[in-house]
Design a protein around this motif. Structure first.
Motif, PDB file in Angstrom:
ATOM      1  N   ILE A  18       0.825  -1.212   0.000  1.00 13.75           N
ATOM      2  CA  ILE A  18       0.000   0.000   0.000  1.00 13.75           C
ATOM      3  C   ILE A  18       0.858   1.261   0.000  1.00 13.75           C
ATOM      4  O   ILE A  18       0.454   2.309  -0.504  1.00 13.75           O
ATOM      5  N   ASP A  19       2.090   1.154   0.542  1.00 14.49           N
ATOM      6  CA  ASP A  19       2.995   2.309   0.572  1.00 14.49           C
ATOM      7  C   ASP A  19       3.532   2.665  -0.811  1.00 14.49           C
ATOM      8  O   ASP A  19       4.162   3.707  -0.993  1.00 14.49           O
ATOM      9  N   CYS A  20       3.299   1.791  -1.766  1.00 15.21           N
ATOM     10  CA  CYS A  20       3.778   2.011  -3.135  1.00 15.21           C
ATOM     11  C   CYS A  20       2.678   2.585  -4.034  1.00 15.21           C
ATOM     12  O   CYS A  20       2.918   2.876  -5.192  1.00 15.21           O
ATOM     13  N   LEU A  21       1.471   2.753  -3.473  1.00 15.34           N
ATOM     14  CA  LEU A  21       0.326   3.156  -4.292  1.00 15.34           C
ATOM     15  C   LEU A  21      -0.196   4.541  -3.923  1.00 15.34           C
ATOM     16  O   LEU A  21      -0.031   5.010  -2.800  1.00 15.34           O
ATOM     17  N   THR A  22      -0.807   5.188  -4.877  1.00 17.78           N
ATOM     18  CA  THR A  22      -1.560   6.415  -4.666  1.00 17.78           C
ATOM     19  C   THR A  22      -2.848   6.296  -5.476  1.00 17.78           C
ATOM     20  O   THR A  22      -3.030   5.342  -6.231  1.00 17.78           O
TER      21      THR A  22
END
Length: 276
Positions: free
Chosen positions: A86-90
């Protein structure tokens, strides 16, 4: 003593000639860099060092890729746990806007909104700030570099001044209330930045499908995942297609180049040392 509003600050910045100087220096710097680039472009060398001026001019190739965003997201979901990927997504704001009533639906997940300052100029303002260099003199490599060095230093001071001005403007109570204030040279607006979300909560409520359909991948974070060994470089590369190679031209001091390289090395070591 009267408290200056954002409009007052804008007028003063223009009447003191600082905004014109900022635009002039930016334009002059851009023109000089373009002229130097045209001189060096035919050279076989991609990096040119000028020790007498403590400067470096170099061409840096930038790969322009077209990404299969949905494919990358599916890959991340398959190989990583939600707490990590999730830290890789926007959220792709353009895509998400197609969901009916999204603004209302997303309110519980939105983080505190931030704002930025936008200056709008009327005819009088535009006329005052019109830049006319009128410099047709042909300059050699050394002269261009000397000018670029001076302009870069001056530009940094002016950029910092402008940043401080906008910080003062953001604090203006009248601007916060009205969102837009008129002045002699146009107006100053307080514009809300694109929203950011609590992605973990979005995932909990809407599930992975929201990100598969409306997600965007942070490529820098993706690269960090590769460096940490979370995912494989070759597998990630399968989701991108090379569209173009852009040759960027940069001019900086030798110290700035060294600091940049050292910073990149420190960052890579930090990522490698913190692999889990």
């Amino acid at each position: 003593m009267k408290i200056q509003t954002a409009a007052d600050l804008m007028e003063q910045f223009i009447e003191d000639g600082i905004y014109y100087e900022k635009k002039y220096v930016e334009t002059k710097l851009k023109d000089n860099k373009k002229a130097l680039k045209n001189i060096l472009i035919a050279s076989d060398m991609k990096r040119h060092e000028y020790k007498n001026l403590n400067m470096v001019a170099k061409f840096i190739p930038r790969m322009i890729y077209e990404w299969d965003e949905k494919g990358v997201i599916e890959y991340l979901i398959d190989y990583l746990v939600p707490e990590v990927y999730i830290d890789c997504l926007t959220i792709d704001h353009k895509k998400i806007a197609s969901i009916k009533n999204w603004n209302e639906m997303s309110k519980p997940f939105r983080q505190k909104a931030s704002n930025h300052i936008k200056l709008n100029f009327n005819t009088t303002g535009k006329q005052l700030l019109k830049i006319d260099l009128e410099d047709h003199q042909t300059k050699d490599e050394q002269k261009l570099l000397v000018e670029i060095k001076v302009l870069q230093k001056k530009n940094q001071f002016l950029v910092d001044d402008f940043h401080m001005l906008k910080e003062k403007m953001v604090q203006c109570n009248q601007l916060k209330e009205k969102r837009k204030l008129p002045c002699k040279y146009g107006s100053v607006s307080l514009v809300e930045n694109k929203p950011t979300y609590d992605l973990h909560r979005l995932l909990d409520v809407f599930g992975e499908s929201l990100f598969l359909d409306y997600g965007h991948v942070n490529k820098q974070q993706l690269n960090e995942f590769v460096q940490k060994g979370f995912i494989h470089k070759k597998e990630v590369e399968a989701f991108r297609t090379l569209k173009d190679i852009r040759l960027d031209f940069v001019v900086m001091s030798i110290e700035s180049e060294q600091r940049m390289l050292e910073g990149m090395n420190r960052r890579n070591k930090y990522i490698q040392n913190n692999c889990s």
